[in-house]
Scaffold this motif. Structure first.
Motif, PDB file in Angstrom:
ATOM      1  N   ASP A   1      37.705  57.401  36.762  1.00 51.36           N
ATOM      2  CA  ASP A   1      38.264  58.872  36.802  1.00 51.36           C
ATOM      3  C   ASP A   1      39.326  59.135  35.907  1.00 51.36           C
ATOM      4  N   GLY A   2      39.640  58.505  34.965  1.00 47.77           N
ATOM      5  CA  GLY A   2      40.834  58.530  33.951  1.00 47.77           C
ATOM      6  C   GLY A   2      41.845  57.922  34.324  1.00 47.77           C
ATOM      7  N   ARG A   3      41.753  56.887  35.422  1.00 44.69           N
ATOM      8  CA  ARG A   3      43.018  56.340  35.895  1.00 44.69           C
ATOM      9  C   ARG A   3      42.933  54.619  35.581  1.00 44.69           C
ATOM     10  N   VAL A   4      44.021  54.112  35.405  1.00 47.14           N
ATOM     11  CA  VAL A   4      43.669  52.651  35.095  1.00 47.14           C
ATOM     12  C   VAL A   4      44.454  52.069  36.280  1.00 47.14           C
ATOM     13  N   LEU A   5      43.899  51.011  36.800  1.00 45.56           N
ATOM     14  CA  LEU A   5      44.628  50.189  37.699  1.00 45.56           C
ATOM     15  C   LEU A   5      44.842  48.766  37.360  1.00 45.56           C
ATOM     16  N   ALA A   6      46.222  48.332  37.710  1.00 45.07           N
ATOM     17  CA  ALA A   6      46.718  47.031  37.394  1.00 45.07           C
ATOM     18  C   ALA A   6      47.517  46.555  38.331  1.00 45.07           C
ATOM     19  N   MET A   7      47.481  45.121  38.588  1.00 44.51           N
ATOM     20  CA  MET A   7      48.138  44.408  39.667  1.00 44.51           C
ATOM     21  C   MET A   7      49.530  44.237  38.989  1.00 44.51           C
ATOM     22  N   SER A   8      50.674  44.175  39.692  1.00 43.52           N
ATOM     23  CA  SER A   8      52.165  43.947  39.221  1.00 43.52           C
ATOM     24  C   SER A   8      52.247  42.552  39.764  1.00 43.52           C
ATOM     25  N   ARG A   9      53.254  41.916  39.038  1.00 45.78           N
ATOM     26  CA  ARG A   9      53.418  40.464  39.372  1.00 45.78           C
ATOM     27  C   ARG A   9      53.863  40.338  40.943  1.00 45.78           C
ATOM     28  N   ARG A  10      54.248  41.560  41.670  1.00 47.33           N
ATOM     29  CA  ARG A  10      54.650  41.400  42.847  1.00 47.33           C
ATOM     30  C   ARG A  10      53.452  41.694  43.845  1.00 47.33           C
ATOM     31  N   GLY A  11      52.174  41.930  43.457  1.00 47.30           N
ATOM     32  CA  GLY A  11      51.054  42.079  44.029  1.00 47.30           C
ATOM     33  C   GLY A  11      50.754  43.555  44.445  1.00 47.30           C
ATOM     34  N   ARG A  12      51.535  44.476  43.756  1.00 47.57           N
ATOM     35  CA  ARG A  12      51.270  45.844  44.121  1.00 47.57           C
ATOM     36  C   ARG A  12      50.338  46.172  42.964  1.00 47.57           C
ATOM     37  N   VAL A  13      49.527  47.540  43.405  1.00 49.06           N
ATOM     38  CA  VAL A  13      48.619  47.997  42.388  1.00 49.06           C
ATOM     39  C   VAL A  13      49.416  49.303  41.901  1.00 49.06           C
TER      40      VAL A  13
ATOM     41  N   ARG B   1      48.921  42.154  52.785  1.00 48.60           N
ATOM     42  CA  ARG B   1      49.119  40.990  52.134  1.00 48.60           C
ATOM     43  C   ARG B   1      49.322  40.906  50.893  1.00 48.60           C
ATOM     44  N   ARG B   2      50.159  40.139  50.278  1.00 50.43           N
ATOM     45  CA  ARG B   2      50.551  40.189  48.988  1.00 50.43           C
ATOM     46  C   ARG B   2      49.404  39.016  48.366  1.00 50.43           C
ATOM     47  N   LEU B   3      48.524  39.648  47.291  1.00 54.33           N
ATOM     48  CA  LEU B   3      47.557  38.848  46.672  1.00 54.33           C
ATOM     49  C   LEU B   3      47.586  38.770  45.163  1.00 54.33           C
ATOM     50  N   VAL B   4      47.518  37.722  44.771  1.00 52.56           N
ATOM     51  CA  VAL B   4      47.335  37.565  43.261  1.00 52.56           C
ATOM     52  C   VAL B   4      45.945  37.457  43.063  1.00 52.56           C
ATOM     53  N   GLY B   5      45.420  38.477  42.506  1.00 50.95           N
ATOM     54  CA  GLY B   5      43.970  38.325  42.342  1.00 50.95           C
ATOM     55  C   GLY B   5      43.672  39.615  41.466  1.00 50.95           C
ATOM     56  N   ALA B   6      42.398  40.045  41.745  1.00 57.86           N
ATOM     57  CA  ALA B   6      41.776  41.148  40.987  1.00 57.86           C
ATOM     58  C   ALA B   6      41.857  42.591  41.731  1.00 57.86           C
ATOM     59  N   VAL B   7      41.714  43.640  41.044  1.00 60.63           N
ATOM     60  CA  VAL B   7      41.684  44.783  41.342  1.00 60.63           C
ATOM     61  C   VAL B   7      40.510  45.801  40.883  1.00 60.63           C
ATOM     62  N   VAL B   8      39.909  46.233  41.605  1.00 58.96           N
ATOM     63  CA  VAL B   8      38.802  47.093  41.117  1.00 58.96           C
ATOM     64  C   VAL B   8      38.618  48.505  41.615  1.00 58.96           C
ATOM     65  N   ALA B   9      38.453  49.665  41.107  1.00 58.16           N
ATOM     66  CA  ALA B   9      38.072  50.885  41.566  1.00 58.16           C
ATOM     67  C   ALA B   9      36.901  51.008  41.949  1.00 58.16           C
ATOM     68  N   THR B  10      36.422  51.351  43.373  1.00 57.82           N
ATOM     69  CA  THR B  10      35.294  51.570  43.759  1.00 57.82           C
ATOM     70  C   THR B  10      35.023  52.980  44.158  1.00 57.82           C
ATOM     71  N   ASP B  11      34.038  53.339  44.540  1.00 59.48           N
ATOM     72  CA  ASP B  11      33.807  54.945  45.329  1.00 59.48           C
ATOM     73  C   ASP B  11      34.164  54.996  46.760  1.00 59.48           C
ATOM     74  N   ASP B  12      34.507  53.953  47.056  1.00 61.26           N
ATOM     75  CA  ASP B  12      34.954  53.845  48.514  1.00 61.26           C
ATOM     76  C   ASP B  12      36.503  53.221  48.769  1.00 61.26           C
ATOM     77  N   GLY B  13      36.842  53.318  47.503  1.00 60.84           N
ATOM     78  CA  GLY B  13      38.288  52.931  47.643  1.00 60.84           C
ATOM     79  C   GLY B  13      38.815  52.236  46.742  1.00 60.84           C
ATOM     80  N   VAL B  14      40.217  51.457  46.513  1.00 59.59           N
ATOM     81  CA  VAL B  14      40.505  50.572  45.626  1.00 59.59           C
ATOM     82  C   VAL B  14      40.430  49.171  46.358  1.00 59.59           C
TER      83      VAL B  14
END
Lengths: 394, 166
Positions: free
Chosen positions: A197-209, A227-240
């Protein structure tokens, strides 16, 4: 009268009242004719320029007889025109809805077992392929070299790229690059990004979206997850959804779900993070198992929080001998197979054509077909990158 | 008259209404559709062999219009603080803007609005809408559900049509 009936009636009646001026038929023919001529001229000029510079494009004309008239294909990979840019490995790829974009990549990939003291040379140029018109165009050169390790996501016809700490947008409609503002906190070049929906999500080095509103060119940040995760972020219809390991050895993967007001957490018995949203479920298409039997991939429905294993239908480790990876909706290509999440079925990917390169290709789904571009001719001593392009419609 | 001429004559009025309904901007709709027909003419040997050339033009037009609308919104936000009311609206446009259902549809996010128009004006299936918008059928389904939920909250199922009012 139901809401659906009201909608149909109101739209039909309202739009019938709209005064519709006649279109400009002659104008469309003139513009279309110019477009057709311009595409021919651009292709010819670029082909000549590439031939003169001697860069590693496989012969522009030599393969003409192999080209096909319909890139939609008929169950097998079909060779398309080579791209009018020098060969490269692992370019960034995206689909605008009209064109397949291939940007940057490695112009001098390091051969296996070579010491490669000279760093790789990322490309700044790129090309776009219109599968309906069956035509390539060279796109505007990027402001900086675009390495294969950069990350990209599409927002309509804009390719958003992050790499070397900087953010860029390529607008395919305007054929123009712009630099985007940096997020409040630095992101990892190799970290995941996704969009919706026109927005880009990215993980910071501190694990914040962090969330980029592309239209407004502004960043915001989601509340910190428990919890601070170093992983992947994905936008879904049910949330981030942010997923990643909770332990230093890469195990204990969890998915944290932001529903717009709060975070919740779901443990997922798999090794990998989720990187693809099918439109209904998150799917990590890795059929491998570790020595302890733990699965690498799996499926999560963020609405029900229900995890399930990938359907176990693989009969061997490779389906087609060609590592092509691309995902669009429920269709995921990988491991030599095409996985369809609508019915959980696996089908073998069409076999690799003999002339196609095995390494370093990039692929993207383009309106029901997969388009593959680039790669390395590993059979040649020179380890030359190529400009080959292939299409397959399953 | 060539096949392309015939396609243009037959498809222009309906596709213009569709593009206008999706974008709410008459000039933008005309420009996008004109450009889509030019592209269709440029690729006519292939487009004419397609099962549904109208679907090709519709897809190109809507994609261009929605992308252009997004870019235009950026320019408006950065250069013009507010548009004058009734900006460049014709009489018919103004009538539409006063229609309760139309206004509710126009308030939807762009993708939801496109799904509603393609479903209830063009009568396209979920699969056809997904192909037109370049997204997944699952996305169409979820967008349609979200749109209907918003419209139901705004209009209700029992409210009368504007035209039915005494």
């Amino acid at each position: 009268m139901t809401l659906e009936d009201r909608l149909a009636r109101s739209l039909h009646e309202g739009l019938a009242r709209l005064d519709v001026p006649p279109g400009d038929l002659d104008g469309a023919r003139r513009a279309g004719g110019r477009l057709r001529r311009r595409r021919r001229v651009v292709a010819a000029v670029v082909a000549a320029a590439v031939a003169v510079t001697g860069l590693g494009v496989l012969a522009w004309d030599r393969e003409a007889d192999d080209r096909v008239t319909d890139p939609a294909g008929s169950g097998s990979w079909q060779r398309m025109d080579d791209a009018p840019v020098p060969g490269r490995a692992m370019p960034l790829a995206g689909w605008t809805g009209e064109e397949a974009l291939f940007v940057g990549g490695d112009l001098e990939p390091c051969p296996p077992a070579a010491d490669c003291v000279v760093p790789s040379v990322p490309a700044r140029d790129g090309a776009a392929y219109d599968p309906d018109a069956q035509e390539w165009r060279v796109i505007a050169e990027a402001p900086v070299p675009m390495g294969y390790w950069f990350r990209t996501t599409m927002v309509d016809d804009t390719m958003v790229i992050v790499g070397d700490g900087r953010w860029w947008a390529y607008d395919a409609g305007d054929d123009a690059w712009t630099r985007l503002p940096a997020p409040p906190a630095p992101t990892e070049d190799t970290g995941s990004i996704s969009s919706a929906d026109g927005r880009v999500l990215a993980m910071s080095r501190r694990g914040r979206v962090q969330v980029l509103d592309l239209a407004a060119r502004t960043w915001s940040e989601l509340p910190a997850a428990p919890r601070r995760l170093v992983g992947a972020v994905v936008a879904t219809d049910d949330g981030v959804v942010v997923s990643g390991p909770t332990r230093g050895d890469g195990t204990g993967v969890v998915a944290q779900i932001w529903d717009g007001s709060s975070w919740s957490e779901v443990p997922v018995p798999q090794r990998n993070s989720f990187r693809h949203w099918t439109g209904e479920r998150l799917v990590e298409l890795d059929p491998q198992r570790g020595a302890d039997g733990e699965r690498a991939g799996g499926i999560l429905d963020p609405a029900t929080r229900e995890w399930s294993p990938l359907p176990d239908r693989l009969t061997d480790s490779a389906g087609g001998g060609w590592s092509v990876n691309a995902a669009e909706g429920p269709l995921i290509l990988g491991w030599g197979y095409l996985y369809d999440d609508r019915d959980g079925s696996w089908a073998r990917q069409a076999p690799r054509p003999e002339a196609a390169q095995t390494e370093g290709v990039s692929a993207v789904w383009a309106d029901g077909r997969v388009i593959v571009f680039g790669g390395v001719d590993s059979s040649a001593q020179s380890y030359e990158p190529v400009s080959q392009a292939w299409a397959w419609r399953p | 008259m060539t096949d392309f001429d015939e396609l243009f004559a037959v498809a222009w009025p309906r596709l213009l209404r569709t593009t206008y309904a999706v974008t709410g901007d008459r000039q933008l709709a005309e420009d996008a559709l004109q450009s889509a027909f030019a592209k269709a003419y440029a690729a006519w040997p292939r487009v004419s062999r397609a099962d549904d050339p109208v679907a090709y033009v519709r897809r190109i037009a809507l994609h261009a219009a929605i992308a252009q609308q997004r870019r235009a919104s950026v320019r408006r936000e950065t250069t013009i603080p507010a548009l004058p009311e009734d900006h460049a609206r014709s009489g018919e446009d103004a009538l539409l803007q006063r229609d309760e259902v139309w206004t509710a549809v126009a308030s939807l996010p762009p993708r939801q609005r496109a799904v509603v128009v393609l479903r209830y004006y063009e009568d396209l299936s979920e699969r056809e809408i997904a192909e037109t918008l370049g997204c997944r059928p699952g996305t169409v389904k979820s967008q349609a559900a979200a749109a209907l939920s918003s419209l139901r909250a705004r209009l209700g199922d029992a409210a009368p049509l504007t035209g039915d009012r005494p």
